[in-house]
Design a protein around this motif. Structure first.
Motif, PDB file in Angstrom:
ATOM      1  N   PRO A 149       0.825  -1.221   0.000  1.00 20.80           N
ATOM      2  CA  PRO A 149       0.000   0.000   0.000  1.00 20.80           C
ATOM      3  C   PRO A 149       0.854   1.263   0.000  1.00 20.80           C
ATOM      4  N   PHE A 150       0.326   2.302  -0.654  1.00 23.38           N
ATOM      5  CA  PHE A 150       1.043   3.584  -0.712  1.00 23.38           C
ATOM      6  C   PHE A 150       0.744   4.413   0.544  1.00 23.38           C
ATOM      7  N   TYR A 151       1.715   5.247   0.944  1.00 22.01           N
ATOM      8  CA  TYR A 151       1.534   6.202   2.048  1.00 22.01           C
ATOM      9  C   TYR A 151       2.450   7.392   1.748  1.00 22.01           C
ATOM     10  N   PRO A 152       2.028   8.258   0.798  1.00 20.65           N
ATOM     11  CA  PRO A 152       2.924   9.344   0.373  1.00 20.65           C
ATOM     12  C   PRO A 152       3.193  10.333   1.496  1.00 20.65           C
ATOM     13  N   ARG A 153       4.406  10.923   1.484  1.00 21.30           N
ATOM     14  CA  ARG A 153       4.835  11.790   2.594  1.00 21.30           C
ATOM     15  C   ARG A 153       5.294  13.169   2.134  1.00 21.30           C
ATOM     16  N   SER A 154       4.939  13.569   0.899  1.00 17.02           N
ATOM     17  CA  SER A 154       5.325  14.903   0.419  1.00 17.02           C
ATOM     18  C   SER A 154       4.346  15.312  -0.669  1.00 17.02           C
ATOM     19  N   PRO A 155       4.243  16.634  -0.931  1.00 20.11           N
ATOM     20  CA  PRO A 155       3.404  17.075  -2.059  1.00 20.11           C
ATOM     21  C   PRO A 155       3.830  16.403  -3.364  1.00 20.11           C
ATOM     22  N   TYR A 156       5.133  16.165  -3.525  1.00 21.66           N
ATOM     23  CA  TYR A 156       5.622  15.469  -4.723  1.00 21.66           C
ATOM     24  C   TYR A 156       4.999  14.081  -4.807  1.00 21.66           C
ATOM     25  N   ALA A 157       5.075  13.337  -3.717  1.00 19.04           N
ATOM     26  CA  ALA A 157       4.578  11.953  -3.737  1.00 19.04           C
ATOM     27  C   ALA A 157       3.060  11.915  -3.918  1.00 19.04           C
ATOM     28  N   VAL A 158       2.362  12.890  -3.327  1.00 20.27           N
ATOM     29  CA  VAL A 158       0.901  12.924  -3.478  1.00 20.27           C
ATOM     30  C   VAL A 158       0.536  13.218  -4.939  1.00 20.27           C
ATOM     31  N   ALA A 159       1.272  14.141  -5.560  1.00 24.96           N
ATOM     32  CA  ALA A 159       1.027  14.449  -6.983  1.00 24.96           C
ATOM     33  C   ALA A 159       1.303  13.216  -7.843  1.00 24.96           C
ATOM     34  N   LYS A 160       2.393  12.509  -7.526  1.00 21.45           N
ATOM     35  CA  LYS A 160       2.749  11.301  -8.286  1.00 21.45           C
ATOM     36  C   LYS A 160       1.732  10.178  -8.040  1.00 21.45           C
ATOM     37  N   MET A 161       1.070  10.233  -6.895  1.00 19.34           N
ATOM     38  CA  MET A 161       0.038   9.228  -6.604  1.00 19.34           C
ATOM     39  C   MET A 161      -1.153   9.427  -7.551  1.00 19.34           C
ATOM     40  N   TYR A 162      -1.532  10.680  -7.766  1.00 19.58           N
ATOM     41  CA  TYR A 162      -2.601  10.967  -8.744  1.00 19.58           C
ATOM     42  C   TYR A 162      -2.174  10.444 -10.124  1.00 19.58           C
ATOM     43  N   ALA A 163      -0.938  10.747 -10.501  1.00 16.54           N
ATOM     44  CA  ALA A 163      -0.452  10.331 -11.828  1.00 16.54           C
ATOM     45  C   ALA A 163      -0.467   8.808 -11.961  1.00 16.54           C
ATOM     46  N   TYR A 164      -0.080   8.130 -10.883  1.00 17.77           N
ATOM     47  CA  TYR A 164      -0.076   6.656 -10.903  1.00 17.77           C
ATOM     48  C   TYR A 164      -1.489   6.144 -11.192  1.00 17.77           C
ATOM     49  N   TRP A 165      -2.454   6.655 -10.414  1.00 16.84           N
ATOM     50  CA  TRP A 165      -3.811   6.087 -10.512  1.00 16.84           C
ATOM     51  C   TRP A 165      -4.532   6.509 -11.780  1.00 16.84           C
ATOM     52  N   ILE A 166      -4.225   7.711 -12.293  1.00 18.52           N
ATOM     53  CA  ILE A 166      -4.889   8.117 -13.538  1.00 18.52           C
ATOM     54  C   ILE A 166      -4.345   7.267 -14.692  1.00 18.52           C
ATOM     55  N   THR A 167      -3.108   6.845 -14.585  1.00 15.37           N
ATOM     56  CA  THR A 167      -2.532   5.946 -15.605  1.00 15.37           C
ATOM     57  C   THR A 167      -3.238   4.590 -15.551  1.00 15.37           C
ATOM     58  N   VAL A 168      -3.411   4.059 -14.333  1.00 18.56           N
ATOM     59  CA  VAL A 168      -4.130   2.787 -14.170  1.00 18.56           C
ATOM     60  C   VAL A 168      -5.568   2.941 -14.683  1.00 18.56           C
ATOM     61  N   ASN A 169      -6.192   4.076 -14.334  1.00 19.95           N
ATOM     62  CA  ASN A 169      -7.594   4.273 -14.722  1.00 19.95           C
ATOM     63  C   ASN A 169      -7.758   4.329 -16.247  1.00 19.95           C
ATOM     64  N   TYR A 170      -6.857   5.020 -16.943  1.00 22.74           N
ATOM     65  CA  TYR A 170      -6.988   5.104 -18.415  1.00 22.74           C
ATOM     66  C   TYR A 170      -6.714   3.748 -19.060  1.00 22.74           C
ATOM     67  N   ARG A 171      -5.874   2.960 -18.432  1.00 25.64           N
ATOM     68  CA  ARG A 171      -5.637   1.594 -18.930  1.00 25.64           C
ATOM     69  C   ARG A 171      -6.931   0.784 -18.819  1.00 25.64           C
ATOM     70  N   GLU A 172      -7.582   0.887 -17.647  1.00 26.93           N
ATOM     71  CA  GLU A 172      -8.779   0.067 -17.413  1.00 26.93           C
ATOM     72  C   GLU A 172     -10.000   0.631 -18.153  1.00 26.93           C
TER      73      GLU A 172
END
Ligand code: NAP
Ligand code: G4F
Length: 380
Positions: A149-172
């Protein structure tokens, strides 16, 4: 001939990936943002080849905040593959620029995915998203793998979390060939000077040459899984050669503290360090010097036993820290046949030697030691 767009072409990974793709016979279209100073030092050798041999390397101005620009470029170039490497990639800076970081690193990824749809390239263009081990943040499992499981600890990581999931979402949602590479820290002589490894290897060179007296660092007990960028861009390429898109951890499986990185980097020039004091008052002092080794690196070095060469500066602390990262890349090994080829020792040796050679150059002194990047003719 396959065609690839690489965003973040002027960055460390952009330079290594462009070189790899060109060697594989791709036409590479690099996207770079406008800068008030030259920002192409890492890829200048590719431009030179372009002019001399009319090779397959081109670039255009772009920015991840500019949707219409991305739509135009992607529609016109009709790429087989897009590697999204562009980002405000500095974790500490993201605490100072959280909104900009979210826009570039999070929404920027969405803009590219939407541009692929707008250009009606969903069935043609494969997409790679530069995801990160920072997603694991306050780690929920050791080592970290794709299912951790993810647990981001910076604005950078939170932004990258959105990018990760939007990539998964467009795939699905749309059946896109869209993959996340969850890459652990990777370094090289081309690494940006403000990331801790390069900051250390530059300081080792400068201190050995007498150009700098001390290195100031923040949390030296943080642990990272450090690999070589050359190995990691191969994994990016391999992900887009698979029949099916997927998400992969890319890591060495070995974790090392910043403190030990400092020790190893100074050892490479024959210097051993001892530490005294605690927390913000801790300092690093030269304990022994093997002049036989030091002389082979720097003649007439002013280094002396007892010299303080490291101090802690709380300025470099982060409001929330990622204490320990170590990845399990079994899936990439099994499915992509990817394995790292560099040891940390070999990586450090390459970085320290490169920085010593760089600092010795007359140019470096003339320009005050800033904004100079190793001129690596053949970086892969
Ligand atoms: P880097 O050296 O900092 O390069 C980042 C690139 O993005 C540079 O070309 C930069 O341009 C460009 N950029 C920044 N903001 C932009 C914007 N708004 N629009 C367009 N371009 C922009 O980073 P890297 O080490 O090569 O990393 C590549 C990618 O992998 C990044 O997304 C990073 O977050 C991610 N990542 C890196 C690591 C690692 O350990 N290196 C690990 C995991 C993930 P300028 O040259 O003009 O600044
Ligand atoms: O080298 P760093 O700045 O890298 P960090 O924060 O791990 O982020 C890098 O790797 C991520 C992958 O995990 C990428 F996504 C990201 O884009 C970037 O490439 O810092 C490493 C560690 C941290 O714990 C930091 O607190 O080193 C510690 N550190 C101690 N002193 C320092 C310093 N970091 C920097 N940059 N500067 C220091 O003086």
């Amino acid at each position: 001939m396959k065609k690839a767009i690489v965003t973040g072409i002027t960055g460390q990974d952009g330079a290594y990936l462009a070189e790899l793709l060109l060697k594989k016979g791709y036409e590479v279209f690099g996207l770079k943002r406008r800068s008030s100073i030259f920002n192409t030092a890492r890829i200048d050798h590719l431009f030179e080849k372009d002019r001399q041999e009319n090779s397959n390397f081109k670039y255009a101005y772009s920015d991840l905040s500019d949707s219409s620009n991305l739509i135009r470029i992607i529609s016109e170039f009709q790429p087989d593959e897009i590697y999204n490497l562009a980002a405000q990639s500095h974790v500490k800076v993201s605490f100072d620029t959280p909104e900009y970081t979210a826009n570039a690193d999070g929404i920027g990824t969405l803009r590219i995915l939407e541009a692929i749809r707008t250009a009606k390239l969903v069935d043609k263009t494969k997409f790679y998203q530069a995801s990160t081990s920072e997603l694991y943040g306050k780690v929920q499992e050791i080592p970290q793998k794709e299912t951790t499981p993810f647990y981001p600890r910076s604005p950078y990581a939170v932004a990258k979390m959105y990018a990760y999931w939007i990539t998964v979402n467009y795939r699905e949602a749309y059946g896109m060939h869209a993959s996340n590479g969850i890459l652990f820290n990777h370094e090289s002589p081309l690494r940006g000077e403000t990331f801790v490894t390069r900051k250390i290897t530059r300081a080792v060179a400068n201190i050995a040459l007498g150009f700098q007296h001390q290195l100031s660092l923040g949390n030296i007990d943080a642990k990272r899984d450090w690999g070589h960028a050359k190995d990691y861009v191969k994994a990016m390429y391999l992900m887009l050669q698979q029949d099916k898109p997927d998400d992969y951890v890319i890591a060495t499986g070995i974790t090392t503290s910043v403190r030990d990185f400092v020790i190893m980097a100074f050892n490479h020039i024959g210097v051993s360090i001892k530490f005294e004091g605690k927390a913000e008052n801790e300092i690093g002092i030269i304990d022994t010097i093997d002049f036989n080794i030091l002389k082979t690196k720097v003649e007439n070095s002013p280094l002396k036993v007892g010299q303080t060469i490291l101090k802690i500066d709380p300025f470099y602390y982060r409001p929330t820290e990622v204490d320990l990262l170590v990845g399990d890349a079994t899936k990439a090994k099994t499915q992509l046949n990817w394995t790292p080829t560099y040891t940390l020792d070999a990586l450090i040796k390459e970085m320290v030697d490169s920085d010593i050679n760089l600092m010795k150059k007359e140019d470096y002194l003339k320009k005050g030691g800033f904004n100079i990047i190793p001129n690596v003719e053949d970086i892969i």
